[in-house]
Design a protein around this motif. Sequence first.
Motif, PDB file in Angstrom:
ATOM      1  N   ASP A   1      30.106  43.606  49.411  1.00  0.00           N
ATOM      2  CA  ASP A   1      30.000  44.516  48.276  1.00  0.00           C
ATOM      3  C   ASP A   1      29.798  45.941  48.769  1.00  0.00           C
ATOM      4  OD1 ASP A   1      29.920  45.316  45.639  1.00  0.00           O
ATOM      5  OD2 ASP A   1      27.801  44.841  45.382  1.00  0.00           O
ATOM      6  N   GLN A   2      30.327  46.875  48.017  1.00  0.00           N
ATOM      7  CA  GLN A   2      30.182  48.289  48.331  1.00  0.00           C
ATOM      8  C   GLN A   2      30.431  49.085  47.061  1.00  0.00           C
ATOM      9  OE1 GLN A   2      33.950  50.038  50.182  1.00  0.00           O
ATOM     10  NE2 GLN A   2      34.023  47.912  50.892  1.00  0.00           N
ATOM     11  N   PRO A   3      29.882  50.273  46.969  1.00  0.00           N
ATOM     12  CA  PRO A   3      30.154  51.099  45.801  1.00  0.00           C
ATOM     13  C   PRO A   3      31.655  51.378  45.676  1.00  0.00           C
ATOM     14  CG  PRO A   3      28.311  51.984  47.037  1.00  0.00           C
ATOM     15  CD  PRO A   3      28.921  50.893  47.870  1.00  0.00           C
ATOM     16  N   GLY A   4      32.182  51.270  44.474  1.00  0.00           N
ATOM     17  CA  GLY A   4      33.591  51.563  44.232  1.00  0.00           C
ATOM     18  C   GLY A   4      34.552  50.453  44.588  1.00  0.00           C
ATOM     19  N   LEU A   5      34.047  49.297  44.993  1.00  0.00           N
ATOM     20  CA  LEU A   5      34.932  48.215  45.451  1.00  0.00           C
ATOM     21  C   LEU A   5      35.907  47.769  44.366  1.00  0.00           C
ATOM     22  CD1 LEU A   5      35.609  46.164  47.738  1.00  0.00           C
ATOM     23  CD2 LEU A   5      34.045  44.604  46.602  1.00  0.00           C
ATOM     24  N   LEU A   6      35.435  47.532  43.173  1.00  0.00           N
ATOM     25  CA  LEU A   6      36.304  47.054  42.101  1.00  0.00           C
ATOM     26  C   LEU A   6      37.381  48.093  41.779  1.00  0.00           C
ATOM     27  CD1 LEU A   6      36.885  44.744  40.197  1.00  0.00           C
ATOM     28  CD2 LEU A   6      35.270  45.751  38.580  1.00  0.00           C
ATOM     29  N   PHE A   7      37.015  49.361  41.769  1.00  0.00           N
ATOM     30  CA  PHE A   7      38.001  50.414  41.542  1.00  0.00           C
ATOM     31  C   PHE A   7      39.072  50.393  42.628  1.00  0.00           C
ATOM     32  CE2 PHE A   7      39.564  54.723  42.340  1.00  0.00           C
ATOM     33  CZ  PHE A   7      40.121  55.022  41.117  1.00  0.00           C
ATOM     34  N   LYS A   8      38.644  50.268  43.878  1.00  0.00           N
ATOM     35  CA  LYS A   8      39.597  50.246  44.988  1.00  0.00           C
ATOM     36  C   LYS A   8      40.570  49.076  44.870  1.00  0.00           C
ATOM     37  CE  LYS A   8      36.476  52.380  48.364  1.00  0.00           C
ATOM     38  NZ  LYS A   8      35.733  52.136  49.610  1.00  0.00           N
ATOM     39  N   ILE A   9      40.044  47.901  44.534  1.00  0.00           N
ATOM     40  CA  ILE A   9      40.895  46.713  44.410  1.00  0.00           C
ATOM     41  C   ILE A   9      41.892  46.887  43.277  1.00  0.00           C
ATOM     42  CG2 ILE A   9      40.934  44.253  43.814  1.00  0.00           C
ATOM     43  CD1 ILE A   9      38.164  44.034  45.190  1.00  0.00           C
ATOM     44  N   THR A  10      41.402  47.262  42.104  1.00  0.00           N
ATOM     45  CA  THR A  10      42.296  47.352  40.944  1.00  0.00           C
ATOM     46  C   THR A  10      43.333  48.462  41.128  1.00  0.00           C
ATOM     47  OG1 THR A  10      40.683  48.704  39.730  1.00  0.00           O
ATOM     48  CG2 THR A  10      40.651  46.327  39.341  1.00  0.00           C
ATOM     49  N   ARG A  11      42.942  49.543  41.762  1.00  0.00           N
ATOM     50  CA  ARG A  11      43.910  50.615  42.018  1.00  0.00           C
ATOM     51  C   ARG A  11      44.986  50.145  42.999  1.00  0.00           C
ATOM     52  NH1 ARG A  11      42.779  56.817  43.946  1.00  0.00           N
ATOM     53  NH2 ARG A  11      44.836  57.563  43.377  1.00  0.00           N
ATOM     54  N   ALA A  12      44.586  49.431  44.040  1.00  0.00           N
ATOM     55  CA  ALA A  12      45.560  48.919  45.016  1.00  0.00           C
ATOM     56  C   ALA A  12      46.541  47.955  44.351  1.00  0.00           C
ATOM     57  CB  ALA A  12      44.835  48.235  46.173  1.00  0.00           C
ATOM     58  N   LEU A  13      46.032  47.075  43.499  1.00  0.00           N
ATOM     59  CA  LEU A  13      46.914  46.129  42.805  1.00  0.00           C
ATOM     60  C   LEU A  13      47.871  46.870  41.882  1.00  0.00           C
ATOM     61  CD1 LEU A  13      44.401  43.244  41.986  1.00  0.00           C
ATOM     62  CD2 LEU A  13      46.102  43.334  43.834  1.00  0.00           C
ATOM     63  N   SER A  14      47.370  47.874  41.186  1.00  0.00           N
ATOM     64  CA  SER A  14      48.219  48.673  40.300  1.00  0.00           C
ATOM     65  C   SER A  14      49.288  49.419  41.088  1.00  0.00           C
ATOM     66  CB  SER A  14      47.351  49.661  39.517  1.00  0.00           C
ATOM     67  OG  SER A  14      48.152  50.489  38.712  1.00  0.00           O
ATOM     68  N   LEU A  41      51.457  45.594  40.143  1.00  0.00           N
ATOM     69  CA  LEU A  41      50.974  44.375  39.511  1.00  0.00           C
ATOM     70  C   LEU A  41      50.171  44.694  38.255  1.00  0.00           C
ATOM     71  CD1 LEU A  41      49.818  42.403  42.677  1.00  0.00           C
ATOM     72  CD2 LEU A  41      52.046  42.364  41.536  1.00  0.00           C
ATOM     73  N   THR A  42      50.273  43.809  37.287  1.00  0.00           N
ATOM     74  CA  THR A  42      49.489  43.906  36.070  1.00  0.00           C
ATOM     75  C   THR A  42      48.397  42.855  36.137  1.00  0.00           C
ATOM     76  OG1 THR A  42      51.410  44.622  34.801  1.00  0.00           O
ATOM     77  CG2 THR A  42      49.556  43.733  33.549  1.00  0.00           C
ATOM     78  N   ILE A  43      47.161  43.267  35.919  1.00  0.00           N
ATOM     79  CA  ILE A  43      46.029  42.340  35.928  1.00  0.00           C
ATOM     80  C   ILE A  43      45.843  41.804  34.513  1.00  0.00           C
ATOM     81  CG2 ILE A  43      43.552  42.082  36.351  1.00  0.00           C
ATOM     82  CD1 ILE A  43      43.841  44.533  38.282  1.00  0.00           C
ATOM     83  N   HIS A  44      45.935  40.496  34.369  1.00  0.00           N
ATOM     84  CA  HIS A  44      45.763  39.873  33.054  1.00  0.00           C
ATOM     85  C   HIS A  44      44.342  39.369  32.844  1.00  0.00           C
ATOM     86  CE1 HIS A  44      49.880  40.021  31.585  1.00  0.00           C
ATOM     87  NE2 HIS A  44      50.201  39.994  32.862  1.00  0.00           N
ATOM     88  N   ARG A  45      43.681  39.029  33.920  1.00  0.00           N
ATOM     89  CA  ARG A  45      42.303  38.550  33.821  1.00  0.00           C
ATOM     90  C   ARG A  45      41.640  38.783  35.162  1.00  0.00           C
ATOM     91  NH1 ARG A  45      38.893  34.367  34.735  1.00  0.00           N
ATOM     92  NH2 ARG A  45      40.337  33.140  35.949  1.00  0.00           N
ATOM     93  N   ALA A  46      40.361  39.109  35.103  1.00  0.00           N
ATOM     94  CA  ALA A  46      39.590  39.285  36.333  1.00  0.00           C
ATOM     95  C   ALA A  46      38.264  38.559  36.180  1.00  0.00           C
ATOM     96  CB  ALA A  46      39.358  40.759  36.616  1.00  0.00           C
ATOM     97  N   SER A  47      37.857  37.891  37.224  1.00  0.00           N
ATOM     98  CA  SER A  47      36.550  37.251  37.279  1.00  0.00           C
ATOM     99  C   SER A  47      35.818  37.872  38.458  1.00  0.00           C
ATOM    100  CB  SER A  47      36.708  35.739  37.475  1.00  0.00           C
ATOM    101  OG  SER A  47      35.462  35.126  37.620  1.00  0.00           O
ATOM    102  N   ASP A 103      44.046  37.430  38.032  1.00  0.00           N
ATOM    103  CA  ASP A 103      45.291  36.801  37.589  1.00  0.00           C
ATOM    104  C   ASP A 103      46.285  37.932  37.378  1.00  0.00           C
ATOM    105  OD1 ASP A 103      43.590  34.653  37.490  1.00  0.00           O
ATOM    106  OD2 ASP A 103      43.974  34.150  35.402  1.00  0.00           O
ATOM    107  N   VAL A 104      47.375  37.931  38.146  1.00  0.00           N
ATOM    108  CA  VAL A 104      48.309  39.055  38.112  1.00  0.00           C
ATOM    109  C   VAL A 104      49.737  38.587  37.876  1.00  0.00           C
ATOM    110  CG1 VAL A 104      46.850  40.430  39.662  1.00  0.00           C
ATOM    111  CG2 VAL A 104      48.725  39.071  40.617  1.00  0.00           C
ATOM    112  N   GLN A 105      50.539  39.537  37.409  1.00  0.00           N
ATOM    113  CA  GLN A 105      51.982  39.350  37.295  1.00  0.00           C
ATOM    114  C   GLN A 105      52.671  40.586  37.845  1.00  0.00           C
ATOM    115  OE1 GLN A 105      52.487  38.608  33.071  1.00  0.00           O
ATOM    116  NE2 GLN A 105      52.672  36.409  33.431  1.00  0.00           N
ATOM    117  N   ASP A 106      53.943  40.422  38.212  1.00  0.00           N
ATOM    118  CA  ASP A 106      54.707  41.559  38.716  1.00  0.00           C
ATOM    119  C   ASP A 106      55.214  42.408  37.547  1.00  0.00           C
ATOM    120  OD1 ASP A 106      56.959  40.258  37.665  1.00  0.00           O
ATOM    121  OD2 ASP A 106      57.692  39.599  39.619  1.00  0.00           O
TER     122      ASP A 106
END
Length: 116
Positions: free
Chosen positions: A53-66, A70-76, A89-92
């Motif tokens: 874990d680190q500050p900003g981790l979720l932002f970094k991941i979602t930005r990289a996927l975007s 990729l479109t994120i349909h669900r995140a856990s 859960d992603v789609q192209d």
Amino acid sequence: AVLRERLDVPEEVEKHIRKWKRTHTAGIPVPLKIEFDNDLSPDVTIIDIFATDQPGLLFKITRALSEEGLTIHRASISTEANRVIDSFDVQDSRGKKVTKTAKLRSVRARLVQTLG
């Protein structure tokens, strides 16, 4: 402010990260692990990310996927002590699972570059 483009989100996240780096205590490092699963769902590719874990981790991941298109349909999102287990859960861009090996390699490389 974000919707009116008066606030630069990446800049604000970086400010937040710099602020919390001063108070972030190091724990036992968790090796970065990225897994793809195309068997659990007929409609989406599941990406599991195990990391420290680190500050900003979720932002970094979602930005990289975007940025990978990729479109994120669900995140856990799960955090336990200093370890995260995040599942997306992603789609192209065509609304399909990500099945091409080259694209999966590209997504992995981007995540490793972003999080490593």
